[in-house]
Write an enzyme that holds these catalytic residues in place. Structure first.
Site, short mmCIF file in Angstrom:
data_model
loop_
_atom_site.label_atom_id
_atom_site.label_comp_id
_atom_site.label_asym_id
_atom_site.label_seq_id
_atom_site.Cartn_x
_atom_site.Cartn_y
_atom_site.Cartn_z
N ASP A 24 40.71 -15.68 4.54
CA ASP A 24 41.76 -16.19 3.66
C ASP A 24 42.95 -16.71 4.47
O ASP A 24 43.34 -16.09 5.47
CB ASP A 24 42.20 -15.03 2.74
CG ASP A 24 43.03 -15.50 1.57
OD1 ASP A 24 42.57 -16.40 0.84
OD2 ASP A 24 44.14 -14.97 1.38
N GLU B 287 39.60 -20.44 5.94
CA GLU B 287 40.20 -21.21 4.85
C GLU B 287 41.29 -22.08 5.44
O GLU B 287 42.47 -21.72 5.48
CB GLU B 287 40.78 -20.29 3.75
CG GLU B 287 41.04 -21.08 2.48
CD GLU B 287 42.21 -20.58 1.64
OE1 GLU B 287 42.43 -21.15 0.56
OE2 GLU B 287 42.92 -19.65 2.05
C1 NOJ Z 1 43.68 -18.37 -0.95
C2 NOJ Z 1 42.82 -17.81 -2.04
O1 NOJ Z 1 41.69 -18.63 -2.19
C3 NOJ Z 1 43.67 -17.77 -3.28
O2 NOJ Z 1 42.92 -17.49 -4.43
C4 NOJ Z 1 44.77 -16.77 -3.06
O3 NOJ Z 1 45.65 -16.79 -4.15
C5 NOJ Z 1 45.56 -17.07 -1.78
N1 NOJ Z 1 44.74 -17.44 -0.68
C6 NOJ Z 1 46.36 -15.88 -1.36
O4 NOJ Z 1 45.50 -14.87 -0.87
#
Ligand code: NOJ
Ligand code: CA
Length: 522
Positions: free
Chosen positions: A200, A262
């Site tokens: 993440d 990500e």
């Molecule tokens: C990215 C995640 O995909 C999302 O759903 C989340 O709100 C944020 N990061 C914070 O963790």
């Protein structure tokens, strides 16, 4: 050297809370996922990415982790995780966990300890700072969910940093104890059989140390004053050391484990997608339905990554964005375009990430404001509709209450007619979106291992894209009228029933795409 399993693989994102509910409480869970792994196998994917299933107060639906070493009781137990992995491996499916290293839940024992006193050893696990003399927060950083990125801890009078919701305090990665803790967490799920992680907000772990205000600059075009886009709060060089260390840990495991970051910005990816760091990051195509824009977006992603075996991970949707059928126009037009888009992307070199429900052609659901739960909706006081519309539970059975997801009301309400897209109905129809996804994934699986890692764009009229990858030609018509093109091969798959090759010409209906094979059947 053999090709690693993940290269060119098709990944499927399971939003655990909304995928399948095994005990009819309206909330998806791990046994539910296990019971549907056969479905994913039939669909033709290679790997499943599970969104965070750890104990969590669910202020951001699992991206606020209160315990990195367990399973949220709503979702099951550690034994359920083990069973899920065992069944997946029987089916030759890989399982990725979602690791959330940037922040914890405010209910995590580390943060609770940090709040207990200024001198608590866990205080330095987070960013606590004094406010400015005028009583405002330490700096002008903003939370991604709206409002300041700082919340005042009333007891100490200091402020703590959260780039997301106030219930998601950011961890201070400059404190060496934080990376040390995460090395243990990384090992924990690998030891239980996980095949890797989706990380993440992977570039955000370290914040600039000076905690300086984001300077405001004058936009040269509009003359408006706005935050300087060149000012980097995150993406500090030290983060690469963390991923080098994780890579070393992963290298201790066989078969190969994978790290997916990500990270969406193509210009960033080449610093992370390296043999000693991450394997891949997302190439999310979010541009409007326009041939130029799609070609440019594809090229930017392909050019961003260089090196043997490195290629983008094509993504049309995930749990944070409006479902692409809706983005592409909605209704039957949106679905026609979604089919065409799939063929366009599945022909390219690289991995693909599917988001649950896109294989059914689901649209963004209209969730009534009173039922919305996303912190993005809550913290912007409703200015942002939030992401609930793409997170509505999956319809499994036509004609059943709640489309067969659950006897109890699902945690987000389903819109009327949701069961039209139920898995059982689509599995029974040869012309459904689901059948089309299966055909496309199966054909891709058979062919792409033999195709080169590069493409060549072909000549095409305005509003049409064609590219060639050795014997495979992909053509996509973005226009709202049919086009005819010279055909170099036999039609092997089309997104629209009326696509045809006749007399050396390919007819492509409006908003459709086709794959042609230039080697005669032998
Ligand atoms: C990215 C995640 O995909 C999302 O759903 C989340 O709100 C944020 N990061 C914070 O963790
Ligand atoms: Ca359940």
């Amino acid at each position: 050297m053999t090709t690693p399993w993940w290269r060119g693989a098709a990944f499927y994102e399971v939003y655990v809370r909304s995928f399948a509910d095994s005990n009819d409480d309206g909330i998806g869970d791990l046994p539910g996922v296990t019971s549907r792994l056969d479905y994913l196998k039939r669909l033709g994917v290679d790997a499943v990415w599970l969104t965070p299933f750890y104990p969590s107060p669910q202020k951001d639906h699992g991206y606020d982790v209160a315990d990195y070493y367990d399973v949220n009781p709503d979702y099951g137990t550690l034994a359920d995780f083990d069973q899920l992995v065992a069944r997946a491996h029987e089916l030759r499916l890989k399982v990725l966990c979602d690791l959330v290293p940037n922040h914890t839940s405010d209910q995590h024992p580390w943060f609770q300890a940090a709040l207990s006193s200024r001198d608590d050893p866990h205080r330095t696990f987070y960013y606590f700072a004094d406010g400015k003399p005028d009583g405002s927060p330490p700096n002008n950083w903003r939370s991604a969910f709206g409002g300041p990125a700082w919340t005042r801890d009333e007891r100490s009078g200091q402020w703590y940093l959260h780039l997301f919701a106030p219930e998601q305090p950011d961890l201070n990665w400059w404190n060496p104890e934080v990376p040390a803790e995460f090395e243990r967490i990384v090992r924990f799920w690998l030891d239980r059989g996980a095949d890797g992680y989706r990380i993440d907000v992977a570039s955000a772990l370290f914040k600039r140390k000076d905690l300086a205000d984001v300077p405001m600059v004058k936009d040269p075009l509009s003359g408006m004053v706005r935050p300087d886009p060149a000012f980097l709060i995150t993406d500090q060089p030290q983060v690469h050391e963390v991923y080098r260390k994780w890579r070393q840990i992963l290298n201790e495991y066989q078969p190969q484990r994978v790290l997916v970051g990500e990270i969406f910005e193509p210009q960033r990816q080449s610093r992370y997608i390296l043999p000693d760091q991450l394997n891949m990051a997302f190439a999310l195509i979010g541009v409007p339905w326009d041939a130029h824009a799609w070609r440019q977006s594809i090229e930017v992603d392909m050019n961003a990554l260089r090196g043997p075996g490195v290629a983008p991970s094509w993504t049309l949707s995930n749990h944070d964005v409006v479902r692409h059928v809706t983005r592409l126009g909605g209704g039957s037009t949106g679905r026609d375009r979604a089919r065409a888009a799939l063929l366009l992307l599945l022909g390219l070199p690289g991995q693909v990430f599917l988001y649950q429900g896109e294989e059914l052609g689901l649209e963004e659901a209209d969730v009534p404001p009173e039922a919305r739960q996303d912190p993005l909706f809550i913290h912007t006081q409703g200015h942002h509709p939030g992401r609930d519309g793409c997170r509505v539970p999956l319809p499994w059975k036509k004609g059943e209450p709640n489309a067969g997801f659950s006897v109890a009301d699902p945690w987000l309400p389903m819109p009327p007619g949701w069961d039209e897209f139920a898995v059982d109905a689509e599995e029974a129809s040869g012309t459904s979106m689901l059948s089309f996804y299966k055909r496309a994934l199966a054909l891709r699986r058979r062919r792409s291992p033999w195709l080169p890692a590069s493409i060549g764009w072909g000549p095409a009229p305005e509003g049409v894209l064609t590219y060639r990858r050795e014997r495979l030609t992909v053509a996509c018509n973005f226009l709202s009228r049919p086009v005819r093109l010279p055909a170099c091969g036999r039609l092997v798959l089309a997104s629209a029933p009326l696509a045809a090759v006749r007399d050396g010409r390919l007819t492509l209906p409006a908003n459709s795409a086709a794959w042609l094979d230039s080697v005669p059947r032998g």
